[in-house]
Design a protein around this motif. Structure first.
Motif, PDB file in Angstrom:
ATOM      1  N   LYS A  31       0.825  -1.211   0.000  1.00  0.00           N
ATOM      2  CA  LYS A  31       0.000   0.000   0.000  1.00  0.00           C
ATOM      3  C   LYS A  31       0.856   1.257   0.000  1.00  0.00           C
ATOM      4  O   LYS A  31       0.338   2.374  -0.043  1.00  0.00           O
ATOM      5  CB  LYS A  31      -0.901   0.009   1.239  1.00  0.00           C
ATOM      6  N   GLU A  32       2.159   1.106   0.104  1.00  0.00           N
ATOM      7  CA  GLU A  32       3.055   2.267   0.173  1.00  0.00           C
ATOM      8  C   GLU A  32       3.474   2.682  -1.228  1.00  0.00           C
ATOM      9  O   GLU A  32       3.528   1.881  -2.139  1.00  0.00           O
ATOM     10  CB  GLU A  32       4.333   1.894   0.941  1.00  0.00           C
ATOM     11  N   GLU A  33       3.786   3.967  -1.357  1.00  0.00           N
ATOM     12  CA  GLU A  33       4.375   4.405  -2.608  1.00  0.00           C
ATOM     13  C   GLU A  33       5.757   4.968  -2.327  1.00  0.00           C
ATOM     14  O   GLU A  33       5.937   5.789  -1.433  1.00  0.00           O
ATOM     15  CB  GLU A  33       3.526   5.473  -3.302  1.00  0.00           C
ATOM     16  N   LEU A  34       6.733   4.496  -3.089  1.00  0.00           N
ATOM     17  CA  LEU A  34       8.085   5.026  -2.997  1.00  0.00           C
ATOM     18  C   LEU A  34       8.296   5.952  -4.187  1.00  0.00           C
ATOM     19  O   LEU A  34       8.191   5.537  -5.329  1.00  0.00           O
ATOM     20  CB  LEU A  34       9.116   3.886  -3.061  1.00  0.00           C
ATOM     21  N   ALA A  35       8.594   7.221  -3.881  1.00  0.00           N
ATOM     22  CA  ALA A  35       8.837   8.190  -4.956  1.00  0.00           C
ATOM     23  C   ALA A  35      10.333   8.266  -5.230  1.00  0.00           C
ATOM     24  O   ALA A  35      11.147   8.097  -4.330  1.00  0.00           O
ATOM     25  CB  ALA A  35       8.308   9.558  -4.546  1.00  0.00           C
ATOM     26  N   PHE A  36      10.690   8.478  -6.465  1.00  0.00           N
ATOM     27  CA  PHE A  36      12.094   8.675  -6.789  1.00  0.00           C
ATOM     28  C   PHE A  36      12.219   9.554  -8.029  1.00  0.00           C
ATOM     29  O   PHE A  36      11.264   9.723  -8.781  1.00  0.00           O
ATOM     30  CB  PHE A  36      12.831   7.350  -6.977  1.00  0.00           C
ATOM     31  N   SER A  37      13.397  10.157  -8.175  1.00  0.00           N
ATOM     32  CA  SER A  37      13.654  11.030  -9.316  1.00  0.00           C
ATOM     33  C   SER A  37      14.343  10.237 -10.409  1.00  0.00           C
ATOM     34  O   SER A  37      15.259   9.473 -10.135  1.00  0.00           O
ATOM     35  CB  SER A  37      14.562  12.187  -8.910  1.00  0.00           C
ATOM     36  N   ALA A  38      13.906  10.446 -11.605  1.00  0.00           N
ATOM     37  CA  ALA A  38      14.522   9.773 -12.743  1.00  0.00           C
ATOM     38  C   ALA A  38      14.677  10.781 -13.867  1.00  0.00           C
ATOM     39  O   ALA A  38      14.136  11.891 -13.794  1.00  0.00           O
ATOM     40  CB  ALA A  38      13.661   8.593 -13.186  1.00  0.00           C
ATOM     41  N   GLU A  49      15.789   6.545 -23.254  1.00  0.00           N
ATOM     42  CA  GLU A  49      16.487   5.872 -22.158  1.00  0.00           C
ATOM     43  C   GLU A  49      16.094   6.524 -20.828  1.00  0.00           C
ATOM     44  O   GLU A  49      16.030   7.742 -20.727  1.00  0.00           O
ATOM     45  CB  GLU A  49      18.002   5.988 -22.378  1.00  0.00           C
ATOM     46  N   GLU A  50      15.825   5.706 -19.809  1.00  0.00           N
ATOM     47  CA  GLU A  50      15.513   6.240 -18.492  1.00  0.00           C
ATOM     48  C   GLU A  50      16.664   5.971 -17.546  1.00  0.00           C
ATOM     49  O   GLU A  50      17.215   4.877 -17.518  1.00  0.00           O
ATOM     50  CB  GLU A  50      14.221   5.616 -17.953  1.00  0.00           C
ATOM     51  N   LEU A  51      17.037   6.993 -16.800  1.00  0.00           N
ATOM     52  CA  LEU A  51      18.197   6.907 -15.911  1.00  0.00           C
ATOM     53  C   LEU A  51      17.776   7.211 -14.485  1.00  0.00           C
ATOM     54  O   LEU A  51      16.933   8.061 -14.243  1.00  0.00           O
ATOM     55  CB  LEU A  51      19.266   7.930 -16.317  1.00  0.00           C
ATOM     56  N   VAL A  52      18.398   6.527 -13.550  1.00  0.00           N
ATOM     57  CA  VAL A  52      18.248   6.840 -12.134  1.00  0.00           C
ATOM     58  C   VAL A  52      19.664   7.013 -11.592  1.00  0.00           C
ATOM     59  O   VAL A  52      20.526   6.167 -11.842  1.00  0.00           O
ATOM     60  CB  VAL A  52      17.527   5.707 -11.373  1.00  0.00           C
ATOM     61  N   PHE A  53      19.923   8.122 -10.919  1.00  0.00           N
ATOM     62  CA  PHE A  53      21.281   8.368 -10.437  1.00  0.00           C
ATOM     63  C   PHE A  53      21.524   7.678  -9.109  1.00  0.00           C
ATOM     64  O   PHE A  53      20.605   7.325  -8.393  1.00  0.00           O
ATOM     65  CB  PHE A  53      21.550   9.872 -10.365  1.00  0.00           C
ATOM     66  N   GLU A  54      22.825   7.511  -8.818  1.00  0.00           N
ATOM     67  CA  GLU A  54      23.222   6.646  -7.711  1.00  0.00           C
ATOM     68  C   GLU A  54      22.586   7.053  -6.380  1.00  0.00           C
ATOM     69  O   GLU A  54      22.104   6.212  -5.646  1.00  0.00           O
ATOM     70  CB  GLU A  54      24.741   6.621  -7.587  1.00  0.00           C
ATOM     71  N   GLU A  55      22.596   8.367  -6.071  1.00  0.00           N
ATOM     72  CA  GLU A  55      22.049   8.774  -4.772  1.00  0.00           C
ATOM     73  C   GLU A  55      20.549   8.496  -4.695  1.00  0.00           C
ATOM     74  O   GLU A  55      20.034   8.111  -3.647  1.00  0.00           O
ATOM     75  CB  GLU A  55      22.378  10.237  -4.436  1.00  0.00           C
ATOM     76  N   ASP A  56      19.848   8.684  -5.824  1.00  0.00           N
ATOM     77  CA  ASP A  56      18.421   8.381  -5.837  1.00  0.00           C
ATOM     78  C   ASP A  56      18.194   6.883  -5.705  1.00  0.00           C
ATOM     79  O   ASP A  56      17.299   6.422  -5.000  1.00  0.00           O
ATOM     80  CB  ASP A  56      17.780   8.869  -7.138  1.00  0.00           C
ATOM     81  N   PHE A  57      19.065   6.132  -6.403  1.00  0.00           N
ATOM     82  CA  PHE A  57      18.954   4.676  -6.348  1.00  0.00           C
ATOM     83  C   PHE A  57      19.208   4.178  -4.932  1.00  0.00           C
ATOM     84  O   PHE A  57      18.474   3.339  -4.414  1.00  0.00           O
ATOM     85  CB  PHE A  57      19.967   4.059  -7.327  1.00  0.00           C
ATOM     86  N   ASP A  58      20.249   4.749  -4.275  1.00  0.00           N
ATOM     87  CA  ASP A  58      20.587   4.304  -2.920  1.00  0.00           C
ATOM     88  C   ASP A  58      19.452   4.593  -1.937  1.00  0.00           C
ATOM     89  O   ASP A  58      19.138   3.767  -1.085  1.00  0.00           O
ATOM     90  CB  ASP A  58      21.880   4.970  -2.441  1.00  0.00           C
ATOM     91  N   SER A  59      18.822   5.779  -2.073  1.00  0.00           N
ATOM     92  CA  SER A  59      17.741   6.075  -1.136  1.00  0.00           C
ATOM     93  C   SER A  59      16.517   5.219  -1.445  1.00  0.00           C
ATOM     94  O   SER A  59      15.799   4.798  -0.537  1.00  0.00           O
ATOM     95  CB  SER A  59      17.407   7.574  -1.128  1.00  0.00           C
ATOM     96  N   LEU A  60      16.324   4.923  -2.735  1.00  0.00           N
ATOM     97  CA  LEU A  60      15.232   4.022  -3.099  1.00  0.00           C
ATOM     98  C   LEU A  60      15.457   2.636  -2.492  1.00  0.00           C
ATOM     99  O   LEU A  60      14.543   2.025  -1.941  1.00  0.00           O
ATOM    100  CB  LEU A  60      15.131   3.928  -4.620  1.00  0.00           C
ATOM    101  N   MET A  61      16.715   2.169  -2.571  1.00  0.00           N
ATOM    102  CA  MET A  61      17.041   0.854  -2.001  1.00  0.00           C
ATOM    103  C   MET A  61      16.815   0.854  -0.493  1.00  0.00           C
ATOM    104  O   MET A  61      16.312  -0.112   0.068  1.00  0.00           O
ATOM    105  CB  MET A  61      18.509   0.494  -2.279  1.00  0.00           C
ATOM    106  N   LYS A  62      17.215   1.948   0.185  1.00  0.00           N
ATOM    107  CA  LYS A  62      17.041   2.023   1.638  1.00  0.00           C
ATOM    108  C   LYS A  62      15.560   1.955   1.981  1.00  0.00           C
ATOM    109  O   LYS A  62      15.152   1.220   2.875  1.00  0.00           O
ATOM    110  CB  LYS A  62      17.655   3.316   2.188  1.00  0.00           C
ATOM    111  N   ASN A  63      14.748   2.743   1.244  1.00  0.00           N
ATOM    112  CA  ASN A  63      13.306   2.712   1.490  1.00  0.00           C
ATOM    113  C   ASN A  63      12.728   1.334   1.211  1.00  0.00           C
ATOM    114  O   ASN A  63      11.848   0.864   1.930  1.00  0.00           O
ATOM    115  CB  ASN A  63      12.597   3.751   0.616  1.00  0.00           C
ATOM    116  N   ALA A  64      13.245   0.696   0.168  1.00  0.00           N
ATOM    117  CA  ALA A  64      12.754  -0.637  -0.170  1.00  0.00           C
ATOM    118  C   ALA A  64      13.096  -1.624   0.946  1.00  0.00           C
ATOM    119  O   ALA A  64      12.286  -2.480   1.308  1.00  0.00           O
ATOM    120  CB  ALA A  64      13.356  -1.102  -1.491  1.00  0.00           C
TER     121      ALA A  64
END
Ligand SMILES: [Zn+2]
Length: 111
Positions: free
Chosen positions: A21-28, A36-51
């Motif tokens: 039921k949660e939504e994780l937002a991230f910048s891409a 091509e869609e890109l996610v930068f490392e800091e965004d990816f790392d915070s996404l991973m932490k939230n995950a």
């Protein structure tokens, strides 16, 4: 900022994935030229932490099925989106005490 694939122009976009039921937002970023869609490392790392924070709350149980001579383990769509999985994504499988682990390659665009 230019696309590392085609040097086209990148546009920022907010994206999000639902985990339970949660939504994780991230910048891409998306390339206007090649898509091509890109996610930068800091965004990816915070996404991973939230995950990982959500990992304790969400558990998936999937049945293994056959396809030809191979066994198939289906990955829930929301997890696939969370980890940018698509056909051709590389994954390493290693053995652990209680089973096996699948480690995914980081998406392109993160170091
Ligand atoms: Zn491009």
């Amino acid at each position: 900022m230019k696309c590392p694939i085609c040097s086209g122009e990148l546009e920022g976009k907010e994206d999000g994935v639902h985990v339970g039921k949660e939504e994780l937002a991230f910048s891409a970023f998306k390339c206007r030229k090649c898509g091509e869609e890109l996610v930068f490392e800091e965004d990816f790392d915070s996404l991973m932490k939230n995950a990982l924070d959500l990992k304790a709350k969400h558990h998936y149980s999937k049945q293994i099925s056959y396809s030809g001579n191979s066994l198939i383990l289906r990955i829930p769509r929301e997890l696939a989106k969370l980890f940018s999985l698509k056909e051709g994504t590389n994954a390493d499988i290693s053995l652990g005490k209680e089973g096996f682990f699948v480690k995914l390659a980081k998406p392109r665009g993160s170091a």
